[in-house]
Scaffold this motif. Structure first.
Motif, mmCIF file in Angstrom:
data_model
loop_
_atom_site.group_PDB
_atom_site.id
_atom_site.type_symbol
_atom_site.label_atom_id
_atom_site.label_comp_id
_atom_site.label_asym_id
_atom_site.label_seq_id
_atom_site.Cartn_x
_atom_site.Cartn_y
_atom_site.Cartn_z
ATOM 1 N N PHE A 27 -66.542 38.787 55.027
ATOM 2 C CA PHE A 27 -65.686 39.229 53.922
ATOM 3 C C PHE A 27 -66.024 38.389 52.681
ATOM 4 N N SER A 31 -66.138 41.357 47.436
ATOM 5 C CA SER A 31 -65.566 42.601 47.971
ATOM 6 C C SER A 31 -64.171 42.873 47.415
ATOM 7 N N THR A 32 -63.503 41.833 46.894
ATOM 8 C CA THR A 32 -62.182 42.015 46.272
ATOM 9 C C THR A 32 -62.207 41.607 44.796
ATOM 10 N N HIS A 48 -59.175 38.590 61.161
ATOM 11 C CA HIS A 48 -59.498 40.022 61.122
ATOM 12 C C HIS A 48 -60.597 40.363 62.131
ATOM 13 N N ILE A 74 -68.224 43.644 54.839
ATOM 14 C CA ILE A 74 -67.276 44.304 53.941
ATOM 15 C C ILE A 74 -67.820 44.217 52.525
ATOM 16 N N GLU A 76 -66.607 46.316 49.869
ATOM 17 C CA GLU A 76 -65.511 46.548 48.920
ATOM 18 C C GLU A 76 -64.231 46.737 49.720
ATOM 19 N N SER A 77 -63.141 46.134 49.269
ATOM 20 C CA SER A 77 -61.913 46.195 50.054
ATOM 21 C C SER A 77 -60.710 46.389 49.144
ATOM 22 N N ASN A 78 -59.904 47.414 49.456
ATOM 23 C CA ASN A 78 -58.600 47.596 48.824
ATOM 24 C C ASN A 78 -57.672 48.227 49.854
ATOM 25 N N SER A 80 -57.024 47.913 54.495
ATOM 26 C CA SER A 80 -57.253 47.171 55.728
ATOM 27 C C SER A 80 -58.709 47.299 56.160
ATOM 28 N N SER A 81 -59.518 46.331 55.748
ATOM 29 C CA SER A 81 -60.925 46.361 56.134
ATOM 30 C C SER A 81 -61.106 46.036 57.613
#
Length: 364
Positions: A27, A31-32, A48, A74, A76-78, A80-81
């Protein structure tokens, strides 16, 4: 997918063993949208990744010679990855040809409450809903039931009715996602990918384990070098379990043939194709099975009388021989070649006597 040599060694305070299923969850900050250095695995990655591993682990085939490693990057994350990792992990396993019991999907549920006791249960929550809400409830499972759950609460407790509704809503969401997965791949592929190492497992009696390994590992290393395979041997109870991994069927078959030859008990009366290893004045020693030599006496080579071994056989010759005797005291093997040849016409059987080589007659 690799051999047992790729398994992770677990050496804890109270737990020791090997892990043959690994899931690496990466992560990165970008990604965020964060700008910070990547300083190694954090709590989020560990938690996770462990959730996704637990969700998939029990669906793997129990008797598998492979070590399986899933890497989830991961980008890109927005939301529950970790649940995306579960769904993608299911597809990756089925696409790789791993015969999992059932496909697994996961969904993250949320909860928003107010002071008057009103609440709303959310499905497939985004990052803001996770941050501002009162619950992050992740549920993974198959069509038959749940395989893993994880809950983070910001309230003091949940009424039974709210919990039941959240589980039912999660079930409907999981089934919807599973239906989408099945549209892409409804079952594991029948065969592995071309680049996957083929692994065949056989079982041998425990007393032959030492013979397969050889002194200092000489025999097993020679087999691996000559066949281009990787051989892993594990002792369990009264048996040895041998995994042979190779790039193709031909190389695996060669290694298996040699292992079975070593782990097979020679039978009196059986016919073997052997290789002449050593020539002596009284006969030849023939390797008729891997790591097993027997004496082919000069009197057992042909029906005619031979005065010497000159020009009869040479080292490296391939001959067919019959195992005629195993000495009860020494365990040595006596071979015969002539019994496989047609008996000459008019041949008279001589009485069995001394098998020493004939003496040379003095020259006048």
């Amino acid at each position: 997918m690799g051999t047992k040599l790729d398994a992770q060694m677990i050496d804890g305070a109270i737990i020791q063993g090997d892990a043959n299923f690994l899931l690496h969850y990466n992560f990165p900050p970008y990604s965020t949208g964060e700008a910070r250095p990547n300083r190694g695995t954090g709590r989020r990655e560990v938690g996770h990744g462990n959730l996704a591993l637990r969700a998939l682990k029990n669906m793997l085939p129990k008797e598998s010679p492979y070590t399986i490693r899933i890497v989830s990057d991961i980008l890109e994350s927005n939301g529950s990855s970790s649940m995306a990792t579960v769904c993608a992990g299911t597809l990756a396993l089925m696409d790789a040809g791993v015969q999992i019991k059932k496909p697994v999907s996961g969904i993250a549920m949320g909860l928003i409450t107010d002071e008057q006791g009103k609440y709303a249960i959310l499905s497939d929550i985004l990052g803001d809903e996770d941050h501002l809400g009162d619950m992050d409830f992740k549920v993974c499972g198959t069509t038959e039931g749940i395989t893993a759950v994880q809950m983070d609460l910001k309230v003091h407790g949940l009424p039974h009715a709210v919990m039941a509704q959240a589980l039912e809503q999660a079930k409907q969401g999981r089934l919807h996602i599973l239906n989408e997965i099945m549209k892409t791949l409804d079952k594991p592929r029948a065969d592995f990918k071309p680049h996957t190492p083929r692994i065949v497992q056989i079982q041998i009696p425990r007393e032959f384990i030492g013979a397969v390994i050889g002194p200092g590992g000489k025999v097993i290393q020679e087999m691996q070098r000559e066949t281009g395979t990787t051989i892993v041997l594990e002792e369990k109870g009264e048996f040895g379990f041998v995994d042979v991994a190779g790039p193709d069927k031909e190389s695996i078959d060669k290694a298996l043939a040699r292992i079975r030859g070593i782990a097979t008990t020679p039978e009196v009366g059986a016919v073997y194709e052997g290789k002449v290893k050593t020539i002596t004045q009284f006969g030849a020693f023939v390797e008729f099975m891997p790591a097993r030599d027997g004496l082919l006496h000069i009197s057992e080579i042909e029906w005619r009388r031979l005065d010497s071994m000159d020009g009869v056989l040479k080292e490296g010759d391939i001959v067919q021989v019959k195992l005629v005797e195993i000495d009860e005291k020494t365990g040595k093997f006596r071979l015969s070649r002539k019994v496989l040849l047609p008996k000459p016409e008019g041949y008279v059987e001589k009485p069995q006597g001394d098998r020493r080589p004939p003496r040379k007659q003095p020259q006048n």
